[in-house]
Design a protein around this motif. Sequence first.
Motif, PDB file in Angstrom:
ATOM      1  N   ARG A   1      22.294   9.994  15.086  1.00 56.78           N
ATOM      2  CA  ARG A   1      22.967   9.915  13.794  1.00 56.78           C
ATOM      3  C   ARG A   1      23.908   8.704  13.720  1.00 56.78           C
ATOM      4  O   ARG A   1      24.953   8.735  13.064  1.00 56.78           O
ATOM      5  CB  ARG A   1      23.750  11.196  13.500  1.00 56.78           C
TER       6      ARG A   1
ATOM      7  N   LYS B   1      21.101   5.343   9.681  1.00 57.20           N
ATOM      8  CA  LYS B   1      20.545   6.122   8.584  1.00 57.20           C
ATOM      9  C   LYS B   1      19.031   6.184   8.710  1.00 57.20           C
ATOM     10  O   LYS B   1      18.370   5.186   8.989  1.00 57.20           O
ATOM     11  CB  LYS B   1      20.935   5.482   7.244  1.00 57.20           C
TER      12      LYS B   1
ATOM     13  N   THR C   1      15.288   8.762   7.522  1.00 54.67           N
ATOM     14  CA  THR C   1      14.692   9.912   6.849  1.00 54.67           C
ATOM     15  C   THR C   1      13.860  10.679   7.863  1.00 54.67           C
ATOM     16  O   THR C   1      13.500  10.144   8.914  1.00 54.67           O
ATOM     17  CB  THR C   1      13.811   9.472   5.673  1.00 54.67           C
TER      18      THR C   1
ATOM     19  N   ASP D   1      13.197  14.771   9.798  1.00 52.84           N
ATOM     20  CA  ASP D   1      13.934  15.928  10.296  1.00 52.84           C
ATOM     21  C   ASP D   1      14.401  15.700  11.732  1.00 52.84           C
ATOM     22  O   ASP D   1      13.659  15.172  12.568  1.00 52.84           O
ATOM     23  CB  ASP D   1      13.055  17.182  10.256  1.00 52.84           C
TER      24      ASP D   1
ATOM     25  N   ARG E   1      16.316  18.153  14.632  1.00 54.38           N
ATOM     26  CA  ARG E   1      16.879  19.451  15.020  1.00 54.38           C
ATOM     27  C   ARG E   1      17.337  19.372  16.469  1.00 54.38           C
ATOM     28  O   ARG E   1      16.594  18.936  17.346  1.00 54.38           O
ATOM     29  CB  ARG E   1      15.841  20.565  14.849  1.00 54.38           C
TER      30      ARG E   1
ATOM     31  N   ASP F   1      19.617  22.018  12.282  1.00 53.00           N
ATOM     32  CA  ASP F   1      19.277  20.821  11.530  1.00 53.00           C
ATOM     33  C   ASP F   1      20.538  19.968  11.431  1.00 53.00           C
ATOM     34  O   ASP F   1      21.525  20.369  10.813  1.00 53.00           O
ATOM     35  CB  ASP F   1      18.785  21.216  10.136  1.00 53.00           C
TER      36      ASP F   1
ATOM     37  N   ARG G   1      20.747  16.749  10.264  1.00 52.69           N
ATOM     38  CA  ARG G   1      20.662  15.609   9.338  1.00 52.69           C
ATOM     39  C   ARG G   1      21.895  15.484   8.461  1.00 52.69           C
ATOM     40  O   ARG G   1      22.334  14.373   8.155  1.00 52.69           O
ATOM     41  CB  ARG G   1      19.433  15.742   8.441  1.00 52.69           C
ATOM     42  N   ASP G   2      22.447  16.613   8.042  1.00 53.44           N
ATOM     43  CA  ASP G   2      23.560  16.587   7.088  1.00 53.44           C
ATOM     44  C   ASP G   2      24.912  16.841   7.754  1.00 53.44           C
ATOM     45  O   ASP G   2      25.907  17.074   7.060  1.00 53.44           O
ATOM     46  CB  ASP G   2      23.316  17.635   5.986  1.00 53.44           C
ATOM     47  N   PHE G   3      24.951  16.812   9.088  1.00 52.35           N
ATOM     48  CA  PHE G   3      26.232  16.999   9.769  1.00 52.35           C
ATOM     49  C   PHE G   3      27.190  15.864   9.398  1.00 52.35           C
ATOM     50  O   PHE G   3      26.796  14.702   9.287  1.00 52.35           O
ATOM     51  CB  PHE G   3      26.045  17.008  11.281  1.00 52.35           C
ATOM     52  N   SER G   4      28.462  16.211   9.227  1.00 50.35           N
ATOM     53  CA  SER G   4      29.482  15.203   8.969  1.00 50.35           C
ATOM     54  C   SER G   4      30.824  15.758   9.433  1.00 50.35           C
ATOM     55  O   SER G   4      30.945  16.946   9.776  1.00 50.35           O
ATOM     56  CB  SER G   4      29.551  14.862   7.474  1.00 50.35           C
TER      57      SER G   4
ATOM     58  N   ASP H   1      31.793  18.790  12.235  1.00 50.25           N
ATOM     59  CA  ASP H   1      30.524  19.200  12.832  1.00 50.25           C
ATOM     60  C   ASP H   1      29.900  18.059  13.624  1.00 50.25           C
ATOM     61  O   ASP H   1      29.372  18.264  14.730  1.00 50.25           O
ATOM     62  CB  ASP H   1      29.559  19.676  11.735  1.00 50.25           C
ATOM     63  N   LEU H   2      29.944  16.875  13.042  1.00 48.63           N
ATOM     64  CA  LEU H   2      29.366  15.718  13.731  1.00 48.63           C
ATOM     65  C   LEU H   2      30.179  15.361  14.972  1.00 48.63           C
ATOM     66  O   LEU H   2      29.620  14.984  16.004  1.00 48.63           O
ATOM     67  CB  LEU H   2      29.299  14.527  12.766  1.00 48.63           C
TER      68      LEU H   2
END
Length: 544
Positions: free
Chosen positions: A336, A339, A341, A343, A345, A350, A352-355, A358-359
């Motif tokens: 991460r 950037k 596209t 998936d 895991r 998942d 992909r949308d961690f920020s 969480d990240l």
Amino acid sequence: MTEQSAHQPLLTIKDLSVKFADLTAVKDVSFTLDRGETMALVGESGSGKSVTALSILQLLPYPRASHPSGSIIFDGQEMVGAKERTLRKIRGNRISMIFQEPMTSLNPLHNIEKQVGEVLFLHKGLRGAKARARILELLELVGIPDPASRLKALPHELSGGQRQRVMIAMALANEPELLIADEPTTALDVTIQAQILELLKDLQSKLGMALLLITHDLQIVQKMAQTVCVMKDGKIVEAGKARALFDAPRHDYTKKLLSAVPSGEAPALPENATELLETSNIHVQFPIGRKGILGRPDHYLNAVDQISLTLKQGETLGIVGESGSGKTTLAMAILRLLKSTGDIRFAGQDIRDFSGGDLRKLRRDMQVVFQDPFGSLSPRMSIAQIVGEGLEIHAPDLSQAEREARIAEALDEVDLPQNAMDRYPHEFSGGQRQRISIARALVLKPRFIVLDEPTSALDMSVQAQIVELLRDLQARHKMAYLFISHDLRVVRALSHRVMVMKNGKLVESGAAADVFDNPQQPYTKALLAAALDLKAAGKEFVRN
């Protein structure tokens, strides 16, 4: 060149010593180098090879560095204590140097055309169309694909191997009489290694150029050098003709170097190993070119094109391919840090949308060892601060004593002394800096580590140690590795499975033994053939 000088060595070093404060790094080193000759300086990290080479051009940090004794004569000119005006005429013109770490040697603010062109302008007065034509010729010689499209690229836009090739192009620009090559193929994949070595041999033949080769890769020494000096603790412990030295080494240290080759294979995975990482159709694009008043991209480069993979707990997946194939870009997308596209895991989640928080938590479990150790270590931080920085973020409840103990443990695991804690990156050799980078990643005991050329800057004996270290740590902590390397010996010794990439695409994948012993695709066969070609010259000493 006078008739008299033609019969004298091009370079004579006699009783050279180098001292930094209270540390004597080089002790009474003597050797000569003839015109057109290739001499190799070999030895482990910290042996004094690079310090000796930098002394020739007087590039050490004087006055902190000094020469208590010794003389360096280049074509009749004393280099020790020479005036700056004299040195400027010789540096980059009659003597050129390829440095070990291209990212720190190239100016990050200037494009490739400007940096190569500067050498041509300063020493040859070339500019404009003539300079550009020569730059394109040089970039093509060292294997830069589509060199015209790379002229405006900044160093960070090139892969590690491509940056090293630019450094080689700059060094060769003025056809020097002496080329000092400090690990010239460290960052290069095997196919380009073979090309660069052949290029250097061709240039020697055409120009009568002498080559002082500094390397830890004894296979390259066997292929390239006529004479060899083996260094240990700042001294030359053995010297002589290359063939005689490889056939019958006299010193115990030389025998140790010749026998230190990464070997073995990854231990079998437990049948109940659980899946830790899964990616599906990872795609990374980079904009190429600009047009219009809004500066929109002209087109895009598919750096990673629909790559899917899985990785189990305690497993190592090796990724191989030439520079620019997308290996590191894929790894950075999984972490991460780029950037993308598709998936991703990790541990069933998942990501992909961690920020935010969480990240940040994810970073403790996912670590990376970068290819360029010097560029990834802060020069303003001590080793204790560098290695312990992650503990301050992810383990803030540790006491000072507990933190220091964890740092000392990490340094010990990578074979660095505890007294390294209070020192700074510039005080270490390239191989030692890489070990610091590995310690920084290990200190948090992560579940997943991306290893981006982790052994590229290390000498053979340390490579073997690091392979064993990584195996032991993996068995102890069940960590998963994504292992990126151009050294196929190390890949085979460490990897359970292998993926082969080219131009962002997956070419071939499978169990390591299957890919190495029975490759299916022509590109994989070409990679293996190039590696075997480099190994062929060294079969005899590896067997001994």
